[in-house]
Enzyme design. Structure first.
Site, mmCIF file in Angstrom:
data_model
loop_
_atom_site.group_PDB
_atom_site.id
_atom_site.type_symbol
_atom_site.label_atom_id
_atom_site.label_comp_id
_atom_site.label_asym_id
_atom_site.label_seq_id
_atom_site.Cartn_x
_atom_site.Cartn_y
_atom_site.Cartn_z
ATOM 1 N N HIS A 304 0.749 -1.192 0.011
ATOM 2 C CA HIS A 304 -0.102 -0.121 0.064
ATOM 3 C C HIS A 304 0.967 1.154 -0.113
ATOM 4 O O HIS A 304 1.854 1.172 0.447
ATOM 5 C CB HIS A 304 -0.956 -0.215 1.315
ATOM 6 C CG HIS A 304 -2.247 0.792 1.079
ATOM 7 N ND1 HIS A 304 -2.061 2.250 1.383
ATOM 8 C CD2 HIS A 304 -3.420 0.516 0.552
ATOM 9 C CE1 HIS A 304 -3.036 2.884 1.065
ATOM 10 N NE2 HIS A 304 -4.025 1.713 0.827
ATOM 11 N N ASP A 361 -8.080 -5.441 -0.040
ATOM 12 C CA ASP A 361 -8.567 -6.239 -0.997
ATOM 13 C C ASP A 361 -8.059 -7.499 -0.878
ATOM 14 O O ASP A 361 -8.833 -8.560 -1.746
ATOM 15 C CB ASP A 361 -7.759 -5.515 -2.588
ATOM 16 C CG ASP A 361 -8.457 -4.406 -2.804
ATOM 17 O OD1 ASP A 361 -9.658 -3.952 -2.711
ATOM 18 O OD2 ASP A 361 -7.624 -3.302 -3.018
HETATM 19 N N1 ACO Z 1 4.117 -7.667 -4.865
HETATM 20 C C1 ACO Z 1 5.439 -7.377 -4.867
HETATM 21 N N2 ACO Z 1 6.288 -6.651 -4.647
HETATM 22 C C2 ACO Z 1 5.763 -5.547 -4.536
HETATM 23 C C3 ACO Z 1 4.534 -5.217 -4.175
HETATM 24 C C4 ACO Z 1 3.537 -6.254 -4.461
HETATM 25 N N3 ACO Z 1 1.820 -6.571 -4.017
HETATM 26 N N4 ACO Z 1 4.174 -3.957 -3.690
HETATM 27 C C5 ACO Z 1 5.116 -3.318 -3.652
HETATM 28 N N5 ACO Z 1 6.254 -4.213 -4.280
HETATM 29 C C6 ACO Z 1 7.727 -3.611 -4.163
HETATM 30 C C7 ACO Z 1 7.818 -2.851 -5.286
HETATM 31 O O1 ACO Z 1 8.317 -3.447 -6.641
HETATM 32 C C8 ACO Z 1 9.183 -1.953 -4.841
HETATM 33 O O2 ACO Z 1 10.202 -2.879 -4.721
HETATM 34 P P1 ACO Z 1 11.748 -2.304 -4.974
HETATM 35 O O3 ACO Z 1 12.024 -1.420 -3.911
HETATM 36 O O4 ACO Z 1 12.815 -3.313 -5.104
HETATM 37 O O5 ACO Z 1 11.669 -1.457 -6.085
HETATM 38 C C9 ACO Z 1 8.783 -2.033 -3.135
HETATM 39 O O6 ACO Z 1 7.863 -3.006 -2.959
HETATM 40 C C10 ACO Z 1 8.169 -0.822 -2.834
HETATM 41 O O7 ACO Z 1 6.780 -0.385 -3.274
HETATM 42 P P2 ACO Z 1 6.525 0.755 -3.857
HETATM 43 O O8 ACO Z 1 6.856 1.074 -5.483
HETATM 44 O O9 ACO Z 1 6.913 2.127 -3.097
HETATM 45 O O10 ACO Z 1 4.652 0.535 -3.996
HETATM 46 P P3 ACO Z 1 3.888 1.878 -4.602
HETATM 47 O O11 ACO Z 1 3.487 2.784 -3.146
HETATM 48 O O12 ACO Z 1 4.218 2.730 -5.530
HETATM 49 O O13 ACO Z 1 2.483 1.109 -4.804
HETATM 50 C C11 ACO Z 1 0.576 -0.493 -4.459
HETATM 51 C C12 ACO Z 1 1.515 0.566 -3.917
HETATM 52 C C13 ACO Z 1 0.356 0.132 -6.053
HETATM 53 C C14 ACO Z 1 -0.557 -0.619 -3.863
HETATM 54 C C15 ACO Z 1 1.623 -1.665 -4.812
HETATM 55 O O14 ACO Z 1 1.938 -2.198 -3.493
HETATM 56 C C16 ACO Z 1 0.726 -2.795 -5.479
HETATM 57 O O15 ACO Z 1 1.105 -2.777 -6.860
HETATM 58 N N6 ACO Z 1 0.091 -3.749 -4.935
HETATM 59 C C17 ACO Z 1 -0.593 -4.735 -5.578
HETATM 60 C C18 ACO Z 1 -1.850 -4.283 -6.256
HETATM 61 C C19 ACO Z 1 -2.788 -3.754 -4.965
HETATM 62 O O16 ACO Z 1 -3.163 -4.644 -4.010
HETATM 63 N N7 ACO Z 1 -3.428 -2.767 -4.916
HETATM 64 C C20 ACO Z 1 -4.381 -2.452 -3.947
HETATM 65 C C21 ACO Z 1 -3.902 -1.000 -3.303
HETATM 66 S S1 ACO Z 1 -5.193 -0.692 -1.922
HETATM 67 C C22 ACO Z 1 -6.441 0.033 -2.757
HETATM 68 O O17 ACO Z 1 -6.120 0.693 -3.416
HETATM 69 C C23 ACO Z 1 -7.464 -0.080 -2.192
#
Ligand code: ACO
Length: 426
Positions: A304, A361
């Site tokens: 998140h 979710d």
């Molecule tokens: N699976 C694997 N790796 C992940 C995930 C994940 N679900 N989420 C984040 N990461 C990794 C990123 O690749 C990044 O790795 P790195 O540092 O090696 O490059 C690191 O964790 C940090 O993540 P961010 O890029 O800072 O995450 P961001 O804040 O941009 O994105 C998001 C948040 C979009 C929710 C992301 O975690 C994601 O895509 N999750 C899966 C989709 C999801 O469940 N969305 C629902 C969100 S809640 C809502 O809207 C109700």
């Protein structure tokens, strides 16, 4: 005298006021930065940008705290129905008995769609995405309702109309997609029961929801009622800042919510669990795939932007899913798989180091599945739940006499010094 931040730039020192929120969060007010220095700030994805001051919802992502109008989500969950939560979120205080009765009556009185709108459902292709239909029909609704919002009573009436009719639109779009006759709302049913009636009753059989289903759906909707300046709420505020009406602004919110990185994640979670189950891939292997950046897949329902801890809503929903499935004696292999997947991820260094936890979710899809809500309606359910938050944020913009149109800037990185050329010389 407010505290000031000092910025040293090109040999000069500038002072920028520090703003403190009621929960002690601190921000540097850069609204005069460009006029003072000629510089703007750059923050891709807005990770460090406060776009507004808001009094609706507070989140402390590191501590896993979520409060609506100052009240912890754990106190609201299970005690307040969705309707009560909606009023709290929009008007900023718990409704009195009179407020509740008036609002409930407004919801009931406004539940029916105009007959001309019902005809429109036939014009959408049978497999048209329900989020596209929802957004289109909310805009249609704005052609039927006078958008007068000068007094609190008018805002309340508009909010009730939108919250009530959105539920009717959602159920009608589902009925149209499965070739069943559209079911009219009943005036003797409460909000959630009425939605389930319109979704699942057929002319020859009335649907009777169990108390567990009603309770779980109330909880699901209340937990989704607002979540601060996320993608869809920021979209609603952006549209509202142009003085667009409540319905048009919320229709834009639906479009923003549709994407798989936002509201669409509840669908993606179930699709992921179904894929793992059908492929027979061991959970550990799937987790390894997710960690491999080349694979370009994420563990859906994990991570998140704001929470670097458990999403408090996911804890509440996990328990609700467990209780509901047990009381309904449903055995869902996907729930077992989700537990296994969560355990594997929560003990894996990749997820621990990045502070990635299950979000709302991860468990909401299991609940919606057990109720018989079809997969492509999951994000619509989220939209129904989020309507109060969008309306509350629209209202903040609408009520702000000093409000300005939202207009971010950019750093241009395109070509320079180009010239137009006649076609034969290109
Ligand atoms: N699976 C694997 N790796 C992940 C995930 C994940 N679900 N989420 C984040 N990461 C990794 C990123 O690749 C990044 O790795 P790195 O540092 O090696 O490059 C690191 O964790 C940090 O993540 P961010 O890029 O800072 O995450 P961001 O804040 O941009 O994105 C998001 C948040 C979009 C929710 C992301 O975690 C994601 O895509 N999750 C899966 C989709 C999801 O469940 N969305 C629902 C969100 S809640 C809502 O809207 C109700």
């Amino acid at each position: 005298m407010s505290r000031m931040a000092k910025l040293e730039l090109d040999g000069k020192v500038y002072e920028l006021p520090i703003v403190e929120g009621t929960e002690k969060e601190l921000a540097i007010d850069i609204s005069t930065l460009r006029s003072q220095t000629g510089y703007i700030t750059l923050d891709d994805g807005y990770g460090n940008t406060g776009s507004c001051k808001s009094a609706v919802t507070f989140i402390d992502g590191d501590a896993g705290i979520l409060r609506y109008r100052g009240i912890p989500i754990e106190e609201i969950a299970g005690k307040s129905s969705f309707v009560e939560t909606a009023w709290l979120v929009i008007f900023g205080r718990l409704p009195t008995i009179e407020d509740r009765e008036r609002f409930s009556q407004l919801l009931t009185d406004n539940s029916r769609l105009d007959e001309s709108m019902l005809k429109q459902f036939a014009g959408f292709p049978p497999n048209g995405h329900p989020m596209a239909i929802l957004s289109a029909m909310i805009n249609t609704l704005s052609t039927h309702e006078r958008q007068e919002a000068n007094t609190e009573a008018q805002v309340e009436a508009l909010a009730a109309t939108l919250i009530s009719k959105v539920r009717t639109i959602a159920a009608a779009s589902y009925k149209a997609s499965v070739g069943e006759p559209i079911v009219y709302p009943r005036y003797d049913l409460k909000y959630v029961e009425n939605f389930l009636h319109m979704m699942f009753s057929v002319p020859y059989r009335e649907y009777e929801p169990t108390p567990e289903v009603t309770r779980a759906l109330n909880l699901f909707l209340a937990l989704h009622a607002d979540h601060e300046q996320n993608c869809s709420t920021s979209t609603v505020r952006m549209v509202a800042s142009s003085q667009a009406n409540m319905f048009a602004s919320c229709a834009a919110g639906v479009c923003a919510l549709w994407g798989p990185l936002h509201g669409g994640a509840n669908v993606a979670v179930i699709e992921m669990l179904e894929f793992i189950k059908a492929s027979g891939m061991p959970v550990k292997e799937y987790v390894a795939k997710v960690k491999d950046k080349q694979s370009n897949i994420k563990l859906m329902g994990f991570g998140h932007r704001v929470y670097r801890n458990f999403d408090p809503r996911s804890k509440i929903l996990k328990k609700a899913a467990d209780d509901m499935l047990a009381s309904m004696k449903i055995e869902d292999p996907l729930l077992d798989l989700s537990v296994e997947l969560a355990e594997a991820a929560l003990t894996d260094d990749y997820f621990v180091e990045r502070k990635l936890y299950p979000n709302v979710d991860f468990y909401s899809g299991i609940i919606l599945r057990a109720m018989g809500i079809p997969l492509d309606m999951f994000t619509v359910m989220f939209a129904i739940g989020r309507m109060p938050g969008w309306i509350a944020n629209w209202k903040e913009i609408h009520d702000d006499p000093k409000g300005r149109i939202y207009r971010p800037r950019q750093v241009y990185i395109g070509q320079t010094g180009e010239h137009w050329a006649p076609r034969e010389e290109r």
